[in-house]
Design a protein around this motif. Structure first.
Motif, PDB file in Angstrom:
ATOM      1  N   PHE A  28       0.799  -1.222   0.000  1.00  0.00           N
ATOM      2  CA  PHE A  28       0.000   0.000   0.000  1.00  0.00           C
ATOM      3  C   PHE A  28       0.838   1.281   0.000  1.00  0.00           C
ATOM      4  O   PHE A  28       0.465   2.258  -0.678  1.00  0.00           O
ATOM      5  N   PRO A  29       1.953   1.346   0.730  1.00  0.00           N
ATOM      6  CA  PRO A  29       2.771   2.569   0.683  1.00  0.00           C
ATOM      7  C   PRO A  29       3.225   2.916  -0.740  1.00  0.00           C
ATOM      8  O   PRO A  29       3.322   4.097  -1.093  1.00  0.00           O
ATOM      9  N   THR A  31       1.523   2.139  -3.529  1.00  0.00           N
ATOM     10  CA  THR A  31       0.317   2.635  -4.201  1.00  0.00           C
ATOM     11  C   THR A  31       0.034   4.081  -3.796  1.00  0.00           C
ATOM     12  O   THR A  31      -0.266   4.931  -4.645  1.00  0.00           O
ATOM     13  N   LEU A  32       0.129   4.376  -2.514  1.00  0.00           N
ATOM     14  CA  LEU A  32      -0.137   5.724  -2.012  1.00  0.00           C
ATOM     15  C   LEU A  32       0.842   6.731  -2.600  1.00  0.00           C
ATOM     16  O   LEU A  32       0.444   7.842  -2.989  1.00  0.00           O
ATOM     17  N   THR A  33       2.095   6.344  -2.709  1.00  0.00           N
ATOM     18  CA  THR A  33       3.099   7.228  -3.312  1.00  0.00           C
ATOM     19  C   THR A  33       2.735   7.539  -4.761  1.00  0.00           C
ATOM     20  O   THR A  33       2.854   8.678  -5.224  1.00  0.00           O
ATOM     21  N   TYR A  35      -0.281   7.567  -6.086  1.00  0.00           N
ATOM     22  CA  TYR A  35      -1.413   8.492  -6.110  1.00  0.00           C
ATOM     23  C   TYR A  35      -0.966   9.922  -5.821  1.00  0.00           C
ATOM     24  O   TYR A  35      -1.443  10.881  -6.449  1.00  0.00           O
ATOM     25  N   VAL A  36      -0.056  10.091  -4.886  1.00  0.00           N
ATOM     26  CA  VAL A  36       0.448  11.432  -4.559  1.00  0.00           C
ATOM     27  C   VAL A  36       1.127  12.050  -5.773  1.00  0.00           C
ATOM     28  O   VAL A  36       0.908  13.222  -6.104  1.00  0.00           O
ATOM     29  N   VAL A  94       0.906   3.196  -8.879  1.00  0.00           N
ATOM     30  CA  VAL A  94      -0.489   2.952  -8.503  1.00  0.00           C
ATOM     31  C   VAL A  94      -0.926   1.555  -8.916  1.00  0.00           C
ATOM     32  O   VAL A  94      -1.534   0.813  -8.138  1.00  0.00           O
TER      33      VAL A  94
END
Length: 335
Positions: A28-29, A31-33, A35-36, A94
């Motif tokens: 998840f980290p 994926t979150l990166t 998206y950012v 992502v």
């Protein structure tokens, strides 16, 4: 689309799902990166690219389906990689964890299964409708002379038609979005010679006149695809478009998805968020079919007022004393 272009991947069972979500959680980290990075580029670019932000989501869904192996769409695969506002690194971060979790587990999340089966949650509408529109194209392709994609965005169906088809294809869309698409098709190496592009603003211009000027024949049976568009237009533009379609050849068909007034009025957190995000993107939700049950009848009344007959229809959401349907898929026929 032909059978060679489609492959239904096994969704997987409880064990596969568990493995998939464990991998997804661990990554998840990443994926979150992604998206950012993606959102940051969108903010920095603002609306200067002219790209419709609401058109990116369906393209991303088709890109994921292609890379998951559930619905092959090479044009979408290529187009996504060159689209302005989509940073390649952000896209890979992502999607990478999801694709890796799929390869390890064999599991396909419900949102990206094809053909999509069962109830359609609100958050899956954009990906689930691919099945509806593909079935419509397959059903009518042999009986039509023309295919018109209204508000085409980054739709790629016209580039996936059989090579031996005699159907003439047209795409109608806002000038800025269409100009970007044409440029990106060339950059992606996608052959668009068989498609006629017509630039028009549905709320300000007579798109049918422009379509005829580009070679469209109102006397030939036509399939109109109107996907993911109606909810962003005002009522006047929606009704005017339906009436223009009603004036084309007998037997012509328009396929569309729609919202009822529920998404425009509901105070639930989901719909409040949806309205806020589309408004922030410069494309607010504007139109909905009357949600008074049965909403199918309200849709049929709207179509009759525009000289069209309701064909097939699927209601999305439950209609009870306390709940109202939030949308649907439908076809309308020129009699």
């Amino acid at each position: 689309m032909n059978e060679n272009d489609q492959k239904l991947a096994s969704a997987g069972g409880p064990v596969e799902a568990t493995v998939f979500y464990i991998f997804s959680a661990l990554l998840f980290p990443v994926t979150l990166t992604g998206y950012v990075i993606w959102i940051s580029k969108g903010i920095l670019m603002g609306n200067t690219s002219g790209v419709s932000r609401t058109a990116q989501g369906p393209l991303f869904a088709r890109w994921l389906q292609h890379n998951l192996g559930t619905r092959r769409d090479e044009p979408a695969n290529r187009l996504m990689m060159v689209l302005p506002g989509v940073p390649p690194l952000g896209l890979r971060l992502v999607a990478g964890p999801l694709l890796l979790a799929h390869r390890v587990s064999g599991y396909v999340p419900k949102a990206f299964r094809y053909p999509f089966e069962g109830d359609i949650p609100m958050q899956y509408e954009a990906s689930a409708r691919q099945t509806f529109f593909d079935i419509v194209v397959d059903r009518y392709l042999a009986d039509i002379a023309q295919l018109v994609i209204l508000g085409a965005g980054f739709d790629t169906r016209a580039f996936r038609l059989p090579k031996d088809t005699s159907v003439r294809s047209f795409e109608v869309d806002a000038p800025k979005t269409q100009a970007i698409k044409c440029a990106m098709l060339g950059k992606a190496g996608i052959d668009s010679a068989g498609v006629t592009f017509v630039a028009a603003d549905f709320e300000k211009e007579d798109w049918l006149i422009r379509l005829v000027d580009a070679g469209f024949d109102t006397g030939k049976p036509t399939l109109f695809l109107w996907e993911g568009v109606i909810m962003y237009l005002d009522r006047e533009a929606v009704e005017a478009t339906l009436r223009k379609i009603a004036g084309t050849a007998k037997g012509s068909v328009v396929a569309f998805d729609y919202f009822t007034t529920e998404p425009l009025e509901s105070q639930t957190l989901y719909w409040r968020y949806a309205r806020a995000t589309t408004k922030a993107a410069g494309e607010p939700l504007k139109f909905g079919v009357d949600s008074t049950p049965p909403s199918r009848e309200r849709l049929a009344e709207l179509l009759r007022s525009c000289s069209l007959s309701l064909g097939e229809q699927r209601t999305l959401g439950q209609e009870t004393k306390r709940k109202r349907a939030w949308g649907g898929f439908a076809t309308a026929i020129v009699k």
